[in-house]
Enzyme design. Structure first.
Site, PDB file in Angstrom:
ATOM      1  N   GLU A 191       0.812  -1.217   0.000  1.00 60.03           N
ATOM      2  CA  GLU A 191       0.000   0.000   0.000  1.00 60.03           C
ATOM      3  C   GLU A 191       0.849   1.272   0.000  1.00 60.03           C
ATOM      4  OE1 GLU A 191      -2.231  -0.409   3.557  1.00 60.03           O
ATOM      5  OE2 GLU A 191      -3.479  -2.044   2.812  1.00 60.03           O
ATOM      6  N   PRO A 192       1.551   1.585  -1.067  1.00 60.20           N
ATOM      7  CA  PRO A 192       2.287   2.855  -1.117  1.00 60.20           C
ATOM      8  C   PRO A 192       1.341   4.027  -1.324  1.00 60.20           C
ATOM      9  CG  PRO A 192       2.446   1.749  -3.220  1.00 60.20           C
ATOM     10  CD  PRO A 192       1.701   0.813  -2.307  1.00 60.20           C
TER      11      PRO A 192
ATOM     12  N   CYS B 299      -0.873  33.149  12.821  1.00 62.58           N
ATOM     13  CA  CYS B 299      -0.569  33.728  14.134  1.00 62.58           C
ATOM     14  C   CYS B 299      -0.008  32.658  15.065  1.00 62.58           C
ATOM     15  CB  CYS B 299      -1.848  34.346  14.708  1.00 62.58           C
ATOM     16  SG  CYS B 299      -1.541  35.432  16.108  1.00 62.58           S
ATOM     17  N   GLU B 300       1.127  32.097  14.691  1.00 62.88           N
ATOM     18  CA  GLU B 300       1.823  31.051  15.441  1.00 62.88           C
ATOM     19  C   GLU B 300       3.320  31.188  15.187  1.00 62.88           C
ATOM     20  OE1 GLU B 300       0.739  28.630  17.431  1.00 62.88           O
ATOM     21  OE2 GLU B 300      -1.424  28.784  17.120  1.00 62.88           O
TER      22      GLU B 300
END
Length: 443
Positions: free
Chosen positions: A295-296, A370-371
Site C-alpha cells: 500500500e504505497p 498567528c503562530e
C-alpha cells in the site's frame, strides 16, 4: 534535482517549469499558494510500483497487488489515474470511499481501513461491494457481522495485526508498536482471537491479515521482520484451523526524499528484497504462497507534487551567538503544510520565478499564521535579494499537504492543479470567501 518531480526544469531566465508549465504562468492563472501535481510523474511512480513488485514476486511464481494509499492525496481524477495504472485504492473514511467511487474505481478494487468506522461507512462499503474491509477490533468484528447479516451479504475481511515491529521517522507515524490505536496485538494473542472470531462468523469471510508498520521507512529489514511474523501467524492459524488464509497485506511506508541530503527507498531494489524475504518466510512456515499486497501512498504522490508560494515580507533576524537568518514569509504556511509543525519535517525551497546572482544566505521560510511555529522550511539557503512578489517552490509536498490542510485563521485552502504536456487543469478547486461565509451560521 532528486527531490523534484521528473519534469521540473529551469529556463534560461531561471524560472522553474513543471510538466511543461512555467511556474509564473501557473501562479498567474491559479493563484498562490498552489499545489502542483506532475501527472506524468505520479503515473510513472504508480506504474513503477505495480511493475516492479509484480516482476519481483513473479520470480517466485507468486503475485503481488498494489493498492494506492489514498490518504496521501485524493481526488476523483487522481483515483482514475491510479485505476488506469493498474492499482487498487485504499480508503480510510466514507469521504475517501466516495471520491474513489466517483473516480470510477470498482468497489472490488477498494480496501476500506479505519480504526473506528461508523455504521454508515460499513453499510456503504457493503452496498458497493468493497473488496476488503480491514477490521481493527473485536467490537468492529461484531458490528460488521450484524450489518452484513442485515444486508444479506458476506463481508470480505482482513484482520489488522500489530506485529510489534517499530519503524517510521516519527512516533506519530510508527503504527505497529503496542501502545497505539491501530490493530490487534500479535504478542498478546488478540490478533489470533480476532482471526478465530472472523473465521467462525457466518457473515464474514476471512480473506487474510494486514499490517502497516509505519511511514518514511528506509530499511527493508523492518519489512522483513514484519513479513516473517505475519507469515508465521498465518501458518499457525492454518495448523489450528485447517484454513490457509489466501491474502497477506504488508502495508506501505516507503520513504521519499524531502531535502537534497535525505534518502528515498529504491522501489526496484526494495521489491526484490521484500519478495525474497516473503519467499523465505513462506518456506520457513511450511505453507503455500498467499496473495501479497502492498500500500504505497506517499512514495507515489509525494515526489510528484510541489507547492508554489508568493513571497510577502522578508527580514533579517539576529541569531544568538552571532550572525543572522533571513526570514521569508509566504502567503501560506501551516494551513497548507502541517508536517513541519506536527512531525518536525524538513523541506527545501527554491526561487521559482527568476535567476538570482545574489549570494545565498541562511533562510527560514515561514507562513502568515498567528503562530511562532508556523514554519514551512526550517533551514535553507536562499538568495539574499529575495523580495516581495517573488515565487518560492517547495518540492515533495504531493503527499499530506492538501489532505491535511485547514482553514486556520480562516485562511482559504489552496487549489490542486495537475500539469502535463504544457497544460494545467484543476483537480481540487481553491476555497473561496463565499465558501467560508457559507459554512458560518449567522445569528
Amino acid at each position: 534535482m532528486a527531490v523534484w518531480s521528473q519534469s521540473v526544469a529551469r529556463a534560461d531566465d531561471g524560472a522553474l517549469a513543471v510538466g511543461g508549465c512555467d511556474a509564473r504562468a501557473l501562479a498567474a492563472e491559479h493563484g498562490t499558494p498552489l499545489y502542483v501535481v506532475d501527472e506524468a510523474d505520479f503515473r510513472a511512480r504508480a506504474r513503477g510500483f505495480r511493475e516492479h513488485f509484480a516482476a519481483a514476486f513473479a520470480r517466485h511464481g507468486a503475485q503481488c497487488d498494489v493498492f494506492y494509499a489514498s490518504k496521501a492525496l485524493l481526488s476523483s481524477q487522481i483515483a482514475s489515474w491510479v485505476l488506469d495504472e493498474g492499482l487498487g485504492v485504499d480508503v480510510a473514511s466514507g469521504g475517501e470511499l466516495a471520491l474513489a467511487l466517483r473516480g470510477g474505481v470498482p468497489g472490488g478494487r477498494i480496501t476500506l481501513h479505519g480504526n473506528n468506522k461508523s455504521d454508515a461507512e460499513l453499510i456503504r462499503a457493503l452496498e458497493v461491494g468493497v473488496g476488503r474491509i480491514v477490521v481493527d477490533s473485536m467490537t468492529e468484528i461484531e458490528v460488521l457481522g450484524a450489518l452484513a447479516a442485515a444486508a444479506g451479504v458476506v463481508a470480505p475481511v482482513l484482520v489488522r495485526v500489530t506485529t510489534g515491529v517499530h519503524a517510521g521517522g516519527h512516533e506519530h507515524i510508527a503504527t505497529s508498536h503496542e501502545d497505539q490505536k491501530f490493530g490487534l496485538s500479535l504478542a498478546t494473542g488478540a490478533a489470533l482471537d480476532a482471526l478465530r472470531a472472523v473465521h467462525v462468523s457466518p457473515r464474514l469471510e476471512l480473506r487474510g491479515i494486514h499490517t502497516h508498520i509505519g511511514s518514511q521507512i528506509l530499511s527493508v529489514d523492518a519489512f522483513k521482520d514484519s513479513a516473517e511474523r505475519m507469515l508465521r501467524l498465518r501458518a499457525d492459524f492454518a495448523v489450528e484451523t485447517g484454513y490457509e488464509m489466501p491474502e497477506v497485506d504488508l502495508g506501505g511506508g516507503y520513504a521519499i526524499a524531502y531535502t537534497p541530503e535525505s534518502e528515498s527507498m529504491d522501489v526496484e531494489r526494495a521489491s526484490r528484497a521484500i519478495a525474497d524475504v516473503v519467499a523465505q518466510g513462506v518456506e520457513a512456515a511450511g505453507a503455500g504462497w498467499p496473495h501479497i499486497s502492498i500500500e504505497p501512498g506517499r512514495a507515489i504522490a509525494g515526489p510528484a507534487g510541489m507547492t508554489l508560494y508568493t513571497v510577502g515580507v522578508t527580514k533579517d533576524v539576529a541569531l544568538d551567538g552571532g550572525g543572522s537568518r533571513q526570514y521569508v514569509a509566504v502567503d501560506g504556511g501551516m494551513s497548507d503544510n502541517m508536517r513541519t509543525i506536527t512531525y518536525g519535517a524538513e523541506y527545501t525551497a527554491a526561487l521559482a520565478n527568476r535567476h538570482s546572482g545574489a549570494p545565498p544566505v541562511l533562510s527560514r521560510v515561514v507562513g502568515k499564521h498567528c503562530e511562532s511555529g508556523d514554519i514551512v522550511v526550517r533551514d535553507v539557503d536562499l538568495p539574499s535579494d529575495i523580495a516581495r512578489g517573488d515565487l518560492l517552490a517547495v518540492p515533495a509536498t504531493g503527499a499530506y499537504g492538501r489532505v491535511m490542510a485547514s482553514n486556520y485563521n480562516s485562511v482559504l485552502r489552496p487549489a490542486v492543479v495537475a500539469v502535463r504536456d504544457g497544460r494545467s487543469r484543476v483537480l481540487i478547486r481553491r476555497d473561496t470567501m463565499a465558501d467560508l461565509l457559507d459554512w458560518d451560521v449567522p445569528l
